[in-house]
Design an enzyme around this catalytic site. Sequence first.
Site, PDB file in Angstrom:
ATOM      1  N   ASP A   1      -2.247   6.078  -3.471  1.00  0.00           N
ATOM      2  CA  ASP A   1      -1.103   5.176  -2.923  1.00  0.00           C
ATOM      3  C   ASP A   1      -0.660   4.204  -3.945  1.00  0.00           C
ATOM      4  O   ASP A   1      -1.071   3.977  -4.933  1.00  0.00           O
ATOM      5  CB  ASP A   1      -1.498   4.653  -1.606  1.00  0.00           C
ATOM      6  CG  ASP A   1      -2.673   3.734  -1.582  1.00  0.00           C
ATOM      7  OD1 ASP A   1      -3.455   3.780  -2.843  1.00  0.00           O
ATOM      8  OD2 ASP A   1      -2.872   3.212  -0.615  1.00  0.00           O
TER       9      ASP A   1
ATOM     10  N   ASP B   1      -5.959   1.785  -3.546  1.00  0.00           N
ATOM     11  CA  ASP B   1      -7.071   1.519  -3.040  1.00  0.00           C
ATOM     12  C   ASP B   1      -7.608   2.999  -2.144  1.00  0.00           C
ATOM     13  O   ASP B   1      -8.798   2.847  -1.546  1.00  0.00           O
ATOM     14  CB  ASP B   1      -6.968   0.503  -2.173  1.00  0.00           C
ATOM     15  CG  ASP B   1      -6.300   0.397  -1.052  1.00  0.00           C
ATOM     16  OD1 ASP B   1      -5.433   1.495  -0.808  1.00  0.00           O
ATOM     17  OD2 ASP B   1      -5.976  -0.328  -0.135  1.00  0.00           O
TER      18      ASP B   1
ATOM     19  N   ASP C   1      -1.262   1.100  -4.156  1.00  0.00           N
ATOM     20  CA  ASP C   1      -2.034   0.104  -4.751  1.00  0.00           C
ATOM     21  C   ASP C   1      -3.561   0.476  -5.057  1.00  0.00           C
ATOM     22  O   ASP C   1      -4.206  -0.252  -5.698  1.00  0.00           O
ATOM     23  CB  ASP C   1      -2.070  -1.233  -3.831  1.00  0.00           C
ATOM     24  CG  ASP C   1      -3.028  -0.911  -2.367  1.00  0.00           C
ATOM     25  OD1 ASP C   1      -2.894   0.629  -2.191  1.00  0.00           O
ATOM     26  OD2 ASP C   1      -3.494  -1.642  -1.939  1.00  0.00           O
TER      27      ASP C   1
ATOM     28  N   SER D   1       0.588  -1.244  -0.063  1.00  0.00           N
ATOM     29  CA  SER D   1      -0.127   0.038   0.045  1.00  0.00           C
ATOM     30  C   SER D   1       0.991   1.203   0.072  1.00  0.00           C
ATOM     31  O   SER D   1       1.607   1.369  -0.912  1.00  0.00           O
ATOM     32  CB  SER D   1      -1.038   0.033   1.308  1.00  0.00           C
ATOM     33  OG  SER D   1      -1.902   0.862   1.173  1.00  0.00           O
TER      34      SER D   1
END
Length: 457
Positions: free
Chosen positions: A246, A250, A248, A107
């Site tokens: 960020d 999400d 990833d 992340s």
Amino acid sequence: MSAVKSTLVRFGTDGIRGRAGELLTPNLAMELGYWAGRELAPSQSPGQPFILGQDSRASGDMLAMGLAAGLTAAGLEVWQVGLCPTPCVAYLVHHSEAVGGAMISASHNPPEDNGIKIFDAQGNKLSQELQRAIETHLNQGGAWETSHHWGHNLNRPELLHTYGQALRSSLGTDQPLAGMKVVLDLAYGAAVSLAPQIFQQLGATVICLHNQANGEKINVNCGSTHLDPLRQAVQEFEADLGFAFDGDADRVLAVDGLGRTIDGDHILYFWGQTLQQAQQLPGDLIVATVMSNLGFERAWEQRGGTLVRAAVGDQYVHAEMLRYGAMLGGEQSGHILCRHYGIGGDGLLTAIHLAALVKRAGCSLRHLKDVSFESYPQILRNVKVMDRERRLAWQDCQPLQTLIAQATADMGDQGRILVRASGTEPVIRVMVEAVSATLAEHWTSKLVTSVETYLAA
């Protein structure tokens, strides 16, 4: 077959996360793949699909191959999507016959870290029960049982386009962002190819920052944890707004035309208003977390709404949303969940809907922020505490607890305090929110000193 374990493995608030090559090794990934496969498909037919994605980190391929080896040993067919956002994996699992999925990503953490997030057959984060079962297998190092019904490993990059089509169709109209100029900071991560494509297909003019997949630079001085480059670009290019993802993708944060931060609280407020006016927000209820600002809570209550607070972590927000029947929830950090369109936090989905919301409003994001709410001064400090046991046992530290009680009594209803051990990093987070910045700074300084003295030393 069984690998020898030298480290106790525990799931945090967002999967298993740590330093690649230390905690996150090929052996651990292989064991995790095998036991996750056995728990998610314990007695079903061999060859069922399991979806696997990753961000751009250099250690991602190593862990992907380890996971795939374990999953195929458990008899599953691994569908490798490759570079993709975490929500892509969750979406594909939910909308396919897959028994589960995994995303290899740490992340917002630095490049040297990595992590493995696992999803169940509905595309949800694993339940506590399943996590404990897998942890037990990993830590006991039990022998593998195979029936020689080996699985297969297939590359399925075309599945990324299926997810992209779902994002576009969620807005329901052709080119709803026509005429908008948008800056995207892609953090060298999972959304570098998909995000610009989606915004352009929706009609926006797009300026990109940090838009090459680079596992050595992911999240470094860019993305949702470092907004300065985005602020500068939005003002330099006179853009309508900007978004920072960020690693990833999400979660997402935005900035307005003045370069001001639009955090998850403001996104929830704007989206909540829109859903409330359309009578699509049951009970006028929003689920936020203990980190959400008091200014947001009180402003939403003035609109006749209710704010329910959950523990930090999108899985806890999701659980409270299901419990209360809420359709909108999220975190100040930019994890936003809207059950009208998906089941988990999705930075790209949030970004296109916020942009569309601004376009439909016929005014600027700057104006929407000006007429929304005033945030209370809020200070968040991270104190590094490398000793895991001391970090998790912070509530047993009597001097710190005494100081927290003293600060709470002193501020009364003029502020609040939150101290917690991070589930993703080796830190204790200290947050103080108050009607004045001076009061917030005073108690933050005292609490940080206490943590450093009694826990970090």
